[in-house]
Design a protein around this motif. Structure first.
Motif, PDB file in Angstrom:
ATOM      1  N   PRO A 142      -6.701  16.229  15.805  1.00 30.55           N
ATOM      2  CA  PRO A 142      -5.527  16.059  16.674  1.00 30.55           C
ATOM      3  C   PRO A 142      -5.918  16.143  18.153  1.00 30.55           C
ATOM      4  N   PRO A 143      -5.127  15.503  19.034  1.00 33.49           N
ATOM      5  CA  PRO A 143      -5.439  15.557  20.470  1.00 33.49           C
ATOM      6  C   PRO A 143      -5.205  16.944  21.081  1.00 33.49           C
ATOM      7  N   CYS A 144      -4.382  17.761  20.419  1.00 37.06           N
ATOM      8  CA  CYS A 144      -4.075  19.114  20.911  1.00 37.06           C
ATOM      9  C   CYS A 144      -4.806  20.164  20.073  1.00 37.06           C
ATOM     10  N   GLN A 145      -4.896  21.364  20.577  1.00 39.57           N
ATOM     11  CA  GLN A 145      -5.573  22.448  19.865  1.00 39.57           C
ATOM     12  C   GLN A 145      -4.769  22.853  18.627  1.00 39.57           C
ATOM     13  N   ILE A 146      -5.487  23.047  17.522  1.00 40.98           N
ATOM     14  CA  ILE A 146      -4.843  23.421  16.261  1.00 40.98           C
ATOM     15  C   ILE A 146      -4.522  24.918  16.302  1.00 40.98           C
ATOM     16  N   VAL A 147      -3.270  25.256  16.037  1.00 42.71           N
ATOM     17  CA  VAL A 147      -2.820  26.641  16.009  1.00 42.71           C
ATOM     18  C   VAL A 147      -2.726  27.130  14.566  1.00 42.71           C
ATOM     19  N   ASP A 148      -2.229  26.284  13.670  1.00 45.84           N
ATOM     20  CA  ASP A 148      -2.069  26.662  12.262  1.00 45.84           C
ATOM     21  C   ASP A 148      -2.595  25.508  11.390  1.00 45.84           C
ATOM     22  N   TYR A 149      -3.571  25.837  10.557  1.00 44.31           N
ATOM     23  CA  TYR A 149      -4.134  24.794   9.669  1.00 44.31           C
ATOM     24  C   TYR A 149      -3.226  24.499   8.458  1.00 44.31           C
ATOM     25  N   ARG A 150      -2.331  25.388   8.126  1.00 49.16           N
ATOM     26  CA  ARG A 150      -1.405  25.197   7.004  1.00 49.16           C
ATOM     27  C   ARG A 150      -2.169  24.853   5.713  1.00 49.16           C
ATOM     28  N   THR A 151      -3.225  25.556   5.482  1.00 49.41           N
ATOM     29  CA  THR A 151      -4.119  25.240   4.355  1.00 49.41           C
ATOM     30  C   THR A 151      -3.379  25.308   3.011  1.00 49.41           C
ATOM     31  N   ARG A 152      -2.416  26.194   2.910  1.00 48.77           N
ATOM     32  CA  ARG A 152      -1.690  26.367   1.631  1.00 48.77           C
ATOM     33  C   ARG A 152      -1.034  25.056   1.194  1.00 48.77           C
ATOM     34  N   TRP A 153      -0.635  24.253   2.144  1.00 51.46           N
ATOM     35  CA  TRP A 153       0.035  22.994   1.806  1.00 51.46           C
ATOM     36  C   TRP A 153      -0.826  21.755   2.163  1.00 51.46           C
ATOM     37  N   SER A 154      -1.509  21.863   3.304  1.00 54.15           N
ATOM     38  CA  SER A 154      -2.262  20.690   3.761  1.00 54.15           C
ATOM     39  C   SER A 154      -3.641  20.583   3.131  1.00 54.15           C
ATOM     40  N   GLY A 155      -4.236  21.709   2.747  1.00 54.82           N
ATOM     41  CA  GLY A 155      -5.603  21.701   2.232  1.00 54.82           C
ATOM     42  C   GLY A 155      -6.633  21.522   3.329  1.00 54.82           C
ATOM     43  N   VAL A 200       0.853  -1.188   0.000  1.00 57.84           N
ATOM     44  CA  VAL A 200       0.000   0.000   0.000  1.00 57.84           C
ATOM     45  C   VAL A 200       0.890   1.238   0.000  1.00 57.84           C
ATOM     46  N   ALA A 201       0.310   2.342  -0.406  1.00 61.10           N
ATOM     47  CA  ALA A 201       1.008   3.634  -0.358  1.00 61.10           C
ATOM     48  C   ALA A 201       0.236   4.562   0.557  1.00 61.10           C
ATOM     49  N   ILE A 202       0.968   5.374   1.307  1.00 62.08           N
ATOM     50  CA  ILE A 202       0.361   6.250   2.307  1.00 62.08           C
ATOM     51  C   ILE A 202       0.843   7.685   2.123  1.00 62.08           C
ATOM     52  N   ASP A 203      -0.033   8.619   2.436  1.00 58.74           N
ATOM     53  CA  ASP A 203       0.357  10.030   2.482  1.00 58.74           C
ATOM     54  C   ASP A 203      -0.502  10.721   3.537  1.00 58.74           C
ATOM     55  N   CYS A 204       0.137  11.560   4.343  1.00 61.04           N
ATOM     56  CA  CYS A 204      -0.557  12.250   5.426  1.00 61.04           C
ATOM     57  C   CYS A 204      -0.404  13.757   5.284  1.00 61.04           C
ATOM     58  N   GLU A 205      -1.415  14.470   5.762  1.00 58.01           N
ATOM     59  CA  GLU A 205      -1.381  15.942   5.801  1.00 58.01           C
ATOM     60  C   GLU A 205      -1.416  16.370   7.263  1.00 58.01           C
ATOM     61  N   MET A 206      -0.567  17.345   7.576  1.00 62.09           N
ATOM     62  CA  MET A 206      -0.427  17.768   8.962  1.00 62.09           C
ATOM     63  C   MET A 206      -0.852  19.226   9.157  1.00 62.09           C
ATOM     64  N   VAL A 207      -1.259  19.504  10.379  1.00 62.96           N
ATOM     65  CA  VAL A 207      -1.550  20.882  10.808  1.00 62.96           C
ATOM     66  C   VAL A 207      -0.602  21.230  11.956  1.00 62.96           C
ATOM     67  N   GLY A 208      -0.501  22.540  12.304  1.00 61.65           N
ATOM     68  CA  GLY A 208       0.414  23.003  13.364  1.00 61.65           C
ATOM     69  C   GLY A 208      -0.267  23.056  14.714  1.00 61.65           C
ATOM     70  N   THR A 209       0.355  22.435  15.686  1.00 63.26           N
ATOM     71  CA  THR A 209      -0.114  22.497  17.074  1.00 63.26           C
ATOM     72  C   THR A 209       1.061  22.902  17.965  1.00 63.26           C
ATOM     73  N   GLY A 210       0.780  23.098  19.257  1.00 62.12           N
ATOM     74  CA  GLY A 210       1.844  23.456  20.190  1.00 62.12           C
ATOM     75  C   GLY A 210       2.218  24.924  20.101  1.00 62.12           C
ATOM     76  N   PRO A 211       3.348  25.279  20.724  1.00 67.61           N
ATOM     77  CA  PRO A 211       3.772  26.684  20.723  1.00 67.61           C
ATOM     78  C   PRO A 211       4.028  27.213  19.304  1.00 67.61           C
ATOM     79  N   LYS A 212       3.299  28.256  18.952  1.00 62.51           N
ATOM     80  CA  LYS A 212       3.415  28.924  17.647  1.00 62.51           C
ATOM     81  C   LYS A 212       3.129  27.969  16.472  1.00 62.51           C
ATOM     82  N   GLY A 213       2.501  26.802  16.745  1.00 59.42           N
ATOM     83  CA  GLY A 213       2.138  25.873  15.675  1.00 59.42           C
ATOM     84  C   GLY A 213       3.297  25.158  15.030  1.00 59.42           C
TER      85      GLY A 213
END
Length: 333
Positions: A198-211, A160-173
């Motif tokens: 995510p288990p933590c609060q999202i600080v930056d969605y990074r929509t430009r790259w993550s969608g 199988v092939a996998i790809d994940c998209e991430m968002v920013g959490t923690g200090p300053k995302g």
């Protein structure tokens, strides 16, 4: 008148012939013993038998054996045919033998009866055995071809092939947290595609790259639930990805290196694309160069499904050569 004289002798009768026979027998026995001493005649072996009085009388009154009579069979025409030769009649039932016939006559009759029976042809070998031998030979040739090529036919089913998209959490995302995961099969079919909270609060969605956008997190799957679902799919399979260590880090998971294929670290792909082998090329550039397709375009962000499908197609270009390389140089977990 003449006188009639009768000479009557009332003395003992003359000796019977049986006595003469005894004397002859005694002389015969003497001659036989003489021949046995000289070695010209083997000693006669007699089995001791206990006979009743009646049996002794029968032994003394032995009847000489009657010579075997020539058996004849009456044909349908009424003419007699000899059994000395093979009977022309295909089925012949021998007549019951008389008590006076010898054992040799009975054996001859049995042999003639068996010779008159039709010969049964031997059965051919069972075709199932031949089929099983053919199947075994085919399996062995398949195994040899797999060993020679270095690629098993089971690989496509377990890859199988996998790809994940991430968002920013923690200090300053600055902490990357999993927000979407897509898994495709060897043929590019979607096996899993879910938005993940995510288990933590999202600080930056990074929509430009993550969608990823805020509305995607409304009905998103919790991280722990998604993690268990994803790991069940990946377990025991070869996992293909581009810079796949980032995906495993977001999943908080370590996959065996022997079952991991990272297209960002396969020199054969750079060589085919005309890039230096010692540098890491982006998935976008490799796809454009080798697949003549543009991905990750626009401002709406990346599609993890599209990236996973492109990764699998790139790997299939060098699958045979790279698997042979890994057999000769197995990675250490």
């Amino acid at each position: 008148m003449s006188t009639l004289l009768l000479n009557l002798d009332f003395g003992e009768p003359p000796p019977k012939k049986a006595l003469q026979g005894n004397a002859k027998h005694q002389s015969f026995v003497k001659k036989r013993r003489l021949l046995e001493r000289k070695g010209l005649l083997n000693k006669k072996k007699q089995v001791p038998r206990v006979l009743s009085d009646t049996a002794k009388e029968k032994e003394t009154l032995k009847v000489p054996p009657v010579p075997p009579q020539k058996e004849t069979a009456i044909s349908s025409n009424g003419s007699e045919q000899s059994l000395g030769k093979k009977a022309s009649v295909p089925w012949l039932t021998p007549a019951p033998s008389q008590k006076s016939h010898s054992v040799a006559t009975k054996i001859d009759l049995i042999g003639e009866f068996q010779s008159a029976l039709p010969k049964i042809k031997s059965h051919k070998a069972c075709p199932q055995k031949k089929r099983s031998q053919k199947n075994a030979s085919q399996n062995s040739t398949l195994a040899q071809s797999e060993n020679s090529s270095g690629v098993s036919q089971e690989i496509p089913r377990k890859m199988v092939a996998i790809d994940c998209e991430m968002v920013g959490t923690g200090p300053k995302g600055h902490v990357s947290s999993l927000a979407r995961c897509s898994i495709v099969s060897y043929n590019g079919d979607v096996v899993y595609d879910e938005y993940i909270l995510p288990p933590c609060q999202i600080v930056d969605y990074r929509t430009r790259w993550s969608g990823i956008r805020k509305q995607h997190m409304v009905n998103a799957t919790p991280f722990k639930t998604a993690q268990s679902q994803i790991l069940k799919i990946l377990k025991g399979k070869i996992v293909v990805g581009h810079a796949i260590h980032n995906d495993f880090k977001a999943l908080q998971y370590f996959h065996p290196k022997s079952l991991t294929r990272d297209t960002s670290h396969i020199p054969l792909l750079n060589q085919k694309a005309g890039f230096p082998e010692n540098i890491t090329m982006s998935l976008k550039r490799l796809t454009q160069k080798l697949l003549n397709r543009d991905i990750q375009v626009g401002k709406s962000g990346h599609s993890s499904v599209e990236d996973a499908q492109a990764t699998m197609e790139l790997y299939k270009l060098v699958e045979v050569e790279w698997e042979q390389h890994l057999i000769q140089n197995p990675p250490k977990d």
